[in-house]
Design a protein around this motif. Structure first.
Motif, short mmCIF file in Angstrom:
data_model
loop_
_atom_site.label_atom_id
_atom_site.label_comp_id
_atom_site.label_asym_id
_atom_site.label_seq_id
_atom_site.Cartn_x
_atom_site.Cartn_y
_atom_site.Cartn_z
N ASP A 157 6.12 -2.23 5.85
CA ASP A 157 7.00 -2.15 4.68
C ASP A 157 7.60 -3.52 4.36
N SER A 158 8.00 -4.27 5.38
CA SER A 158 8.59 -5.60 5.15
C SER A 158 7.56 -6.57 4.55
N GLY A 178 1.00 1.75 -1.89
CA GLY A 178 1.23 1.76 -3.34
C GLY A 178 2.19 0.66 -3.75
N ASN A 179 3.20 0.42 -2.92
CA ASN A 179 4.14 -0.68 -3.15
C ASN A 179 3.39 -2.01 -3.14
N LEU A 180 2.56 -2.23 -2.12
CA LEU A 180 1.80 -3.47 -2.00
C LEU A 180 0.83 -3.64 -3.16
N PHE A 181 0.16 -2.57 -3.53
CA PHE A 181 -0.79 -2.63 -4.65
C PHE A 181 -0.08 -3.02 -5.95
N SER A 182 1.10 -2.45 -6.18
CA SER A 182 1.84 -2.76 -7.40
C SER A 182 2.27 -4.22 -7.42
N GLY A 183 2.70 -4.74 -6.25
CA GLY A 183 3.09 -6.14 -6.19
C GLY A 183 1.92 -7.07 -6.47
N LEU A 184 0.75 -6.78 -5.90
CA LEU A 184 -0.42 -7.61 -6.15
C LEU A 184 -0.88 -7.47 -7.60
#
Length: 264
Positions: A79-80, A27-33
């Motif tokens: 995570d990183s 979800g973190n990665l999706f939000s960043g993209l």
């Protein structure tokens, strides 16, 4: 037979528990993209909000990993990498398209400096691991730097309204400052390790309610002030410790030494 079924169910349950932090990291990665895509379409405020949502996912995945005791090397690396996209590339791309295109190559160099320092910050954090004092971070955490950048855009868009002439210079200065703080040795307190004194729990609750109400009433201002306050806290604490150390040295220098008057 029952024991084998129990072990299989227990194994599936443990795999499911280990999967939760990685889902939150996704979800973190999706939000960043999503933030990068919003910037492409000129929707800068949506991009800034997506970075803030990525920060929420980042907090949740770390918290869930600790609570379920499901921390793994794979999760740390995943995570990183997600943090580099959400809190390195996304805010760097946001500030470049929003404010740094007019300076030309200087703006591109500033964007590169921010992303590179974010990558160095993450690499140093992974190498250091759990060594050192867990109450402090060495350097400004990259999510905090990204939060400062995104909330500054929201603040300027709704309240600040910097002129087109001043905006690039202000953004360059702030971006370089965040870059420096990320790779510096300035200590920042970890919110997860804060120890609250028992007799003041009620006052902490009152302050938390007041801050929450303030954010709800004035989100464009208060979110930026919170990120600004945390970014400044490490510098202020370091400055105060230097003043205290110098004060103690002066006291020791000016304190007269008492000699014994006894006779042999």
């Amino acid at each position: 037979m029952k024991g084998r079924l129990f072990k299989n169910k227990e194994g599936k349950r443990r795999r499911g528990v280990h999967l939760i932090p990685n889902i939150l990291t996704t979800g973190n990665l999706f939000s960043g993209l999503a933030s990068v895509v919003f910037v492409f379409h000129g929707r800068f405020e949506a991009a800034a909000i997506a970075i803030l949502i990525a920060m929420i996912f980042d907090v949740l995945d770390g918290t869930s990993a600790r609570l379920t005791d499901s921390t793994s090397e794979f999760g740390v690396e995943y995570d990183s990498l997600s943090d580099l996209i959400s809190f390195g590339l996304a805010p760097g791309f946001l500030v470049y398209v929003w404010a740094l295109k007019s300076p030309g190559m200087l703006g591109a160099a500033v964007m590169f400096a921010y992303v590179a320092c974010g990558a160095l910050r993450l690499a140093r954090f992974n190498v250091m691991g759990s060594s050192g004092d867990n109450r402090f971070f060495t350097g400004l955490p990259i999510p905090a730097a990204a939060g400062f950048i995104s909330t500054f855009y929201i603040f300027d868009n709704h309240i600040g309204h910097l002129s087109e002439i001043a905006l690039p210079y202000v953004v360059i200065a702030l971006s370089l400052l965040m870059s420096f703080l990320m790779v510096s040795t300035v200590k920042y307190r970890s919110v997860k390790q804060l120890q609250f004194q028992g007799q003041h729990h009620f006052m902490y609750l009152v302050w938390a309610v007041l801050i929450l109400v303030s954010v709800m009433a004035y989100p464009q201002l208060m979110l930026f002030m919170i990120c600004l306050g945390y970014a400044a806290s490490g510098l202020l604490e370091k400055g105060w410790s230097m003043v205290r150390v110098s004060g103690k040295r002066e006291t020791m220098v000016h304190t007269p030494t008492k000699y014994s008057d006894s006779k042999e």
